[in-house]
Design a protein around this motif. Sequence first.
Motif, PDB file in Angstrom:
ATOM      1  N   GLU A  87       0.808  -1.215   0.000  1.00  0.00           N
ATOM      2  CA  GLU A  87       0.000   0.000   0.000  1.00  0.00           C
ATOM      3  C   GLU A  87       0.844   1.269   0.000  1.00  0.00           C
ATOM      4  N   ILE A  88       2.081   1.197   0.465  1.00  0.00           N
ATOM      5  CA  ILE A  88       2.952   2.362   0.498  1.00  0.00           C
ATOM      6  C   ILE A  88       4.379   1.897   0.293  1.00  0.00           C
ATOM      7  N   ALA A  89       5.155   2.750  -0.347  1.00  0.00           N
ATOM      8  CA  ALA A  89       6.523   2.350  -0.666  1.00  0.00           C
ATOM      9  C   ALA A  89       7.421   2.406   0.560  1.00  0.00           C
ATOM     10  N   ASN A  90       7.356   3.530   1.317  1.00  0.00           N
ATOM     11  CA  ASN A  90       8.204   3.686   2.510  1.00  0.00           C
ATOM     12  C   ASN A  90       7.322   4.269   3.625  1.00  0.00           C
ATOM     13  N   TYR A  91       6.839   3.414   4.471  1.00  0.00           N
ATOM     14  CA  TYR A  91       5.887   3.871   5.490  1.00  0.00           C
ATOM     15  C   TYR A  91       6.558   4.747   6.545  1.00  0.00           C
ATOM     16  N   ILE A  92       7.857   4.568   6.802  1.00  0.00           N
ATOM     17  CA  ILE A  92       8.528   5.412   7.812  1.00  0.00           C
ATOM     18  C   ILE A  92       8.640   6.841   7.312  1.00  0.00           C
ATOM     19  N   ILE A 128      -1.278  18.527  21.948  1.00  0.00           N
ATOM     20  CA  ILE A 128      -0.589  18.315  20.663  1.00  0.00           C
ATOM     21  C   ILE A 128      -0.377  16.831  20.411  1.00  0.00           C
ATOM     22  N   ASN A 129       0.034  16.096  21.437  1.00  0.00           N
ATOM     23  CA  ASN A 129       0.243  14.656  21.268  1.00  0.00           C
ATOM     24  C   ASN A 129      -1.057  13.941  20.891  1.00  0.00           C
ATOM     25  N   HIS A 130      -2.142  14.322  21.573  1.00  0.00           N
ATOM     26  CA  HIS A 130      -3.425  13.675  21.280  1.00  0.00           C
ATOM     27  C   HIS A 130      -3.869  13.971  19.845  1.00  0.00           C
ATOM     28  N   GLY A 131      -3.694  15.236  19.408  1.00  0.00           N
ATOM     29  CA  GLY A 131      -4.087  15.570  18.043  1.00  0.00           C
ATOM     30  C   GLY A 131      -3.247  14.840  17.005  1.00  0.00           C
ATOM     31  N   LEU A 132      -1.945  14.760  17.233  1.00  0.00           N
ATOM     32  CA  LEU A 132      -1.067  14.043  16.300  1.00  0.00           C
ATOM     33  C   LEU A 132      -1.424  12.566  16.212  1.00  0.00           C
ATOM     34  N   ARG A 133      -1.662  11.970  17.370  1.00  0.00           N
ATOM     35  CA  ARG A 133      -1.961  10.536  17.369  1.00  0.00           C
ATOM     36  C   ARG A 133      -3.265  10.236  16.622  1.00  0.00           C
ATOM     37  N   GLY A 134      -4.277  11.104  16.833  1.00  0.00           N
ATOM     38  CA  GLY A 134      -5.547  10.862  16.132  1.00  0.00           C
ATOM     39  C   GLY A 134      -5.402  10.947  14.619  1.00  0.00           C
ATOM     40  N   VAL A 135      -4.694  11.973  14.130  1.00  0.00           N
ATOM     41  CA  VAL A 135      -4.536  12.140  12.678  1.00  0.00           C
ATOM     42  C   VAL A 135      -3.683  11.021  12.092  1.00  0.00           C
ATOM     43  N   LEU A 136      -2.578  10.678  12.749  1.00  0.00           N
ATOM     44  CA  LEU A 136      -1.687   9.635  12.218  1.00  0.00           C
ATOM     45  C   LEU A 136      -2.344   8.268  12.256  1.00  0.00           C
ATOM     46  N   ASP A 137      -3.080   7.988  13.307  1.00  0.00           N
ATOM     47  CA  ASP A 137      -3.724   6.672  13.390  1.00  0.00           C
ATOM     48  C   ASP A 137      -4.786   6.507  12.298  1.00  0.00           C
ATOM     49  N   GLU A 138      -5.474   7.604  12.021  1.00  0.00           N
ATOM     50  CA  GLU A 138      -6.500   7.532  10.963  1.00  0.00           C
ATOM     51  C   GLU A 138      -5.860   7.402   9.578  1.00  0.00           C
ATOM     52  N   ALA A 139      -4.755   8.104   9.361  1.00  0.00           N
ATOM     53  CA  ALA A 139      -4.141   8.083   8.028  1.00  0.00           C
ATOM     54  C   ALA A 139      -3.348   6.817   7.765  1.00  0.00           C
ATOM     55  N   THR A 140      -2.729   6.236   8.790  1.00  0.00           N
ATOM     56  CA  THR A 140      -1.871   5.069   8.609  1.00  0.00           C
ATOM     57  C   THR A 140      -2.612   3.750   8.766  1.00  0.00           C
ATOM     58  N   GLY A 141      -3.921   3.815   9.020  1.00  0.00           N
ATOM     59  CA  GLY A 141      -4.671   2.560   9.158  1.00  0.00           C
ATOM     60  C   GLY A 141      -4.691   1.752   7.880  1.00  0.00           C
ATOM     61  N   LYS A 142      -4.857   2.395   6.734  1.00  0.00           N
ATOM     62  CA  LYS A 142      -4.887   1.670   5.456  1.00  0.00           C
ATOM     63  C   LYS A 142      -3.513   1.193   5.026  1.00  0.00           C
ATOM     64  N   TRP A 143      -2.481   1.670   5.694  1.00  0.00           N
ATOM     65  CA  TRP A 143      -1.111   1.210   5.397  1.00  0.00           C
ATOM     66  C   TRP A 143      -0.712   0.002   6.230  1.00  0.00           C
ATOM     67  N   GLY A 144      -1.624  -0.457   7.048  1.00  0.00           N
ATOM     68  CA  GLY A 144      -1.309  -1.600   7.909  1.00  0.00           C
ATOM     69  C   GLY A 144      -0.420  -1.228   9.087  1.00  0.00           C
ATOM     70  N   ILE A 145      -0.512   0.030   9.538  1.00  0.00           N
ATOM     71  CA  ILE A 145       0.325   0.529  10.649  1.00  0.00           C
ATOM     72  C   ILE A 145      -0.593   1.109  11.725  1.00  0.00           C
ATOM     73  N   ARG A 146      -0.296   0.831  12.962  1.00  0.00           N
ATOM     74  CA  ARG A 146      -1.026   1.407  14.101  1.00  0.00           C
ATOM     75  C   ARG A 146      -0.067   2.289  14.911  1.00  0.00           C
ATOM     76  N   VAL A 147      -0.408   3.560  15.018  1.00  0.00           N
ATOM     77  CA  VAL A 147       0.400   4.504  15.806  1.00  0.00           C
ATOM     78  C   VAL A 147      -0.052   4.401  17.267  1.00  0.00           C
ATOM     79  N   ASN A 148       0.834   3.938  18.107  1.00  0.00           N
ATOM     80  CA  ASN A 148       0.488   3.760  19.521  1.00  0.00           C
ATOM     81  C   ASN A 148       0.658   5.038  20.352  1.00  0.00           C
ATOM     82  N   ARG A 149       1.695   5.795  20.031  1.00  0.00           N
ATOM     83  CA  ARG A 149       1.968   6.975  20.856  1.00  0.00           C
ATOM     84  C   ARG A 149       2.782   7.969  20.052  1.00  0.00           C
ATOM     85  N   VAL A 150       2.497   9.257  20.325  1.00  0.00           N
ATOM     86  CA  VAL A 150       3.258  10.347  19.721  1.00  0.00           C
ATOM     87  C   VAL A 150       3.701  11.268  20.852  1.00  0.00           C
ATOM     88  N   GLU A 151       4.981  11.554  20.933  1.00  0.00           N
ATOM     89  CA  GLU A 151       5.533  12.382  22.002  1.00  0.00           C
ATOM     90  C   GLU A 151       6.308  13.553  21.401  1.00  0.00           C
TER      91      GLU A 151
END
Length: 384
Positions: A103-108, A138-161
């Motif tokens: 689904e993505i070439a370089n997920y990192i 800020i951490n909560h907002g980042l985690r929500g956006v990243l978790d929603e965007a990376t779900g289709k890439w097969g990645i789960r964002v657990n925490r953003v600091e």
Amino acid sequence: MSVVLVLLALLLVFVITLLAKTVRIVPQARAGIVERFGKYKQTLPAGLNIVVPFIDKVRYLIDLREQVVSFPPQPVITEDNLVVEIDTVIYFQVTDPIAATYEIANYIQAVEQLTMTTLRNIVGGMDLEQTLTSRDEINHGLRGVLDEATGKWGIRVNRVEIKGIDPPPSIKDAMEKQMRADRDKRALILTAEGQRQSAILTAEGNKQSNILNAQGERESQILRAQADREAAILRAQGEGQAIQTVFQAIHDGRPDQSLLAYQYLQMMPKIAEGDANKVWIVPSEIGKALEGLGSTMNSLQGIPQEVDGPRTRVDMGTSEPASLSDDDGVSKANEAVEQAIAEATQAAHPGRSPEAAQAAESGAGMPAPAQPAPPADDAPPATS
């Protein structure tokens, strides 16, 4: 023979190569993506796996563990147009190896870029103070956006600091000055409160001290007044007893005019002892002066020329002083003194009322008008 050995060697190499291509070992917490003729075939789990050699190929080996990626500081502009450097740390985990591969070439790299853009959107709506104090938001907002965007890439964002927020040097200097001023203010407030408490405690101590001093002064004055009262009572008792003793001695001695004249002569040297008496002149006619003195003394009212009659003893009462606290004893002593004086006055002037006798006795100290009288025979000779 040599040809057979070469063939056997080639066969052994082929068998080993075939086994290597057929048996694949996947480590724990890893997943192998197998492709057949360039198309996804299957996902190999951890452990020993068998694939078709020269047809199936393990294209990717995906790590299923939670990974930590630290991104370098990125410049972000706040709402009040200040540029701050923010570096973040992302904790994520691959949940679908197929999606993470195809689904993505370089997920990192994708997570890094998505983090930067989302961070700029969030921080752009905050001022500097909110940015520095709202890390959880800020951490909560980042985690929500990243978790929603990376779900289709097969990645789960657990925490953003947010690892660090660095404002410009000028802002840092201003913040340090503000912090120093705030601490100085709190120090001054604490100092003022300490001085206030000290002044209150000092005032309370002075108040208690003044109260205790006043109580002590009051008790001291009460004790001093009681001591003065008892001393006055003792002096009055002593004077009363002295008056009784003197009156008794005079009553027993039965004085006449000669005794009074003699006492007057004894007082003459004391009259000359004054500081103002620098010169004492003895008149040549001292005899006539003494004769005039004797004639004057003979005419003093209340003092008889000769004393006759029996002696009358006055009862002086007990010689022990009355009690300091016995006011009735003091009154009785005073009444006894007054009664004794009245009796002596009545005895010296028989036939007169007590009031007239006392009046005559009080006027006895004043010399009567000069009258011619013969000189006293018993007067002492004049001396120069």
